[in-house]
Design a protein around this motif. Structure first.
Motif, short mmCIF file in Angstrom:
data_model
loop_
_atom_site.label_atom_id
_atom_site.label_comp_id
_atom_site.label_asym_id
_atom_site.label_seq_id
_atom_site.Cartn_x
_atom_site.Cartn_y
_atom_site.Cartn_z
N HIS A 8 0.69 -1.48 0.05
CA HIS A 8 -0.02 0.11 -0.05
C HIS A 8 1.03 1.21 -0.20
N MET A 14 -2.83 -1.05 -6.82
CA MET A 14 -3.49 -0.93 -5.45
C MET A 14 -4.84 0.08 -5.55
N ASP A 27 -6.88 2.28 -3.07
CA ASP A 27 -7.34 2.59 -1.41
C ASP A 27 -8.14 3.92 -1.34
N ASN A 46 4.25 -2.55 4.25
CA ASN A 46 4.58 -1.35 3.68
C ASN A 46 5.87 -0.76 3.94
#
Length: 313
Positions: free
Chosen positions: A46, A76, A78, A290
């Motif tokens: 992320h 990704m 988010d 991460n």
């Protein structure tokens, strides 16, 4: 016998490409169960950029891909769920359009979508969703259908933006989260709605998240690949391969990734290759931490290269 062995060896040599494959060819040959020069691989984490514009998210994704030379770009996603049911993630679509332009047809990319049940939890809370499931199940079903229709619209937009498929993350098909019956009633119809919206895409992937996932519920879904965490579930790829004939996308311990030694990486790669067979994309069971240092990701690339060279000798 010697003649037969020579004939089979010649067939194998003919099937294996003599020059390095392009990223796209490597992935596509693996999808079809054909020989590859080395296993196609991908990994991701992320970027924590959900408050930034789509062009910044695209830049982070492309920089990661270029630095670590991934064969498949897993994008990704988010950004928070938006209010427009026709396009609930507009900045994500902008990012996908930029990614397509900058990749110039040199790599496939897939768009991450978190299942409708998970989005309902994010837009309210897990506690409120569980309360609805218990006290007002029809209200929950109505909400999930609304979210699923919006996510299906987003999936179609993602394919138009150049994605080769969607990476549908399913986190509630777990013992202790929902029962099998609850999953079938409150989640499967809506997860299927998202998949069905882009059923003809080249590479739709099911990400089955959690420690006690009902893997067997998904073996016959109309998707190209499934992914689960070997480390998190304790279910080896050989067990899944006994029942699942599609593409497996797994093999690397994402939980302990930061502490893996090169030897451990090589062993995981070699075990996964032996257990998964040719229909396999090398990947972690989920995103790597991460804060994984670049040197560890590059060490993994080197371990893959060493494993591939060892196999060819």
């Amino acid at each position: 016998m010697h003649t037969r062995r020579s004939f089979l060896a010649a067939l194998s040599a003919a099937a294996l490409p003599s020059t390095p494959l392009s990223r796209i060819d490597r992935v596509r040959r693996a999808l079809d169960g054909k020989d590859v020069d080395r296993p196609p691989y991908t990994y991701w984490y992320h970027f924590l950029d959900e408050k930034l514009p789509g062009d910044r998210h695209a830049a982070s994704t492309l920089a990661f891909h270029r630095k670590f030379s991934t064969d498949l770009v897993k994008v990704m996603s988010d950004y928070p769920f938006g209010n427009d049911p026709a396009s609930p993630f507009p900045e994500q679509i902008k990012a996908l359009q930029i990614i397509r332009r900058e990749l110039q047809g040199k790599a496939l990319f897939v768009e991450t979508i978190f299942q409708p049940f998970n989005q309902a939890e994010k837009t309210s809370s897990p506690e409120k969703v569980k309360a609805l499931l218990r006290d007002n199940p029809q209200a929950l079903l109505d909400r999930l259908e609304t979210v699923a229709r919006a996510e299906a619209a987003h999936a179609r937009l993602a394919i138009r933006a150049g994605a080769s498929g969607i990476f549908l993350a399913i986190s509630n098909a777990n013992d202790g989260y929902l029962t099998r019956e609850q999953y079938r009633k409150f989640s499967e119809p809506f997860d299927r709605m998202v998949i069905d919206a882009v059923k003809d895409a080249e590479l739709n992937i099911l990400h089955l998240h959690g420690p006690k996932v009902y893997l067997d519920l998904f073996y016959n879904w109309p998707t190209r690949a499934i992914q689960h965490s070997v480390a998190g579930t304790g279910i080896p790829l050989r067990t899944v391969r006994q029942s699942y004939k599609g593409v497996l996308m797994a093999g690397v311990d994402e939980i302990g990734f930061k502490d893996l030694t090169p030897d451990q990486m090589r062993r995981q790669i070699e075990t996964a290759r032996a257990e998964a067979g040719p229909k396999w994309i090398l990947a972690p069971g989920c995103s790597v931490p991460n804060d994984t240092p670049d040197r560890q990701l590059l060490a993994f690339n080197q371990a893959l290269e060493a494993s591939t060279l060892g196999k060819s000798r």
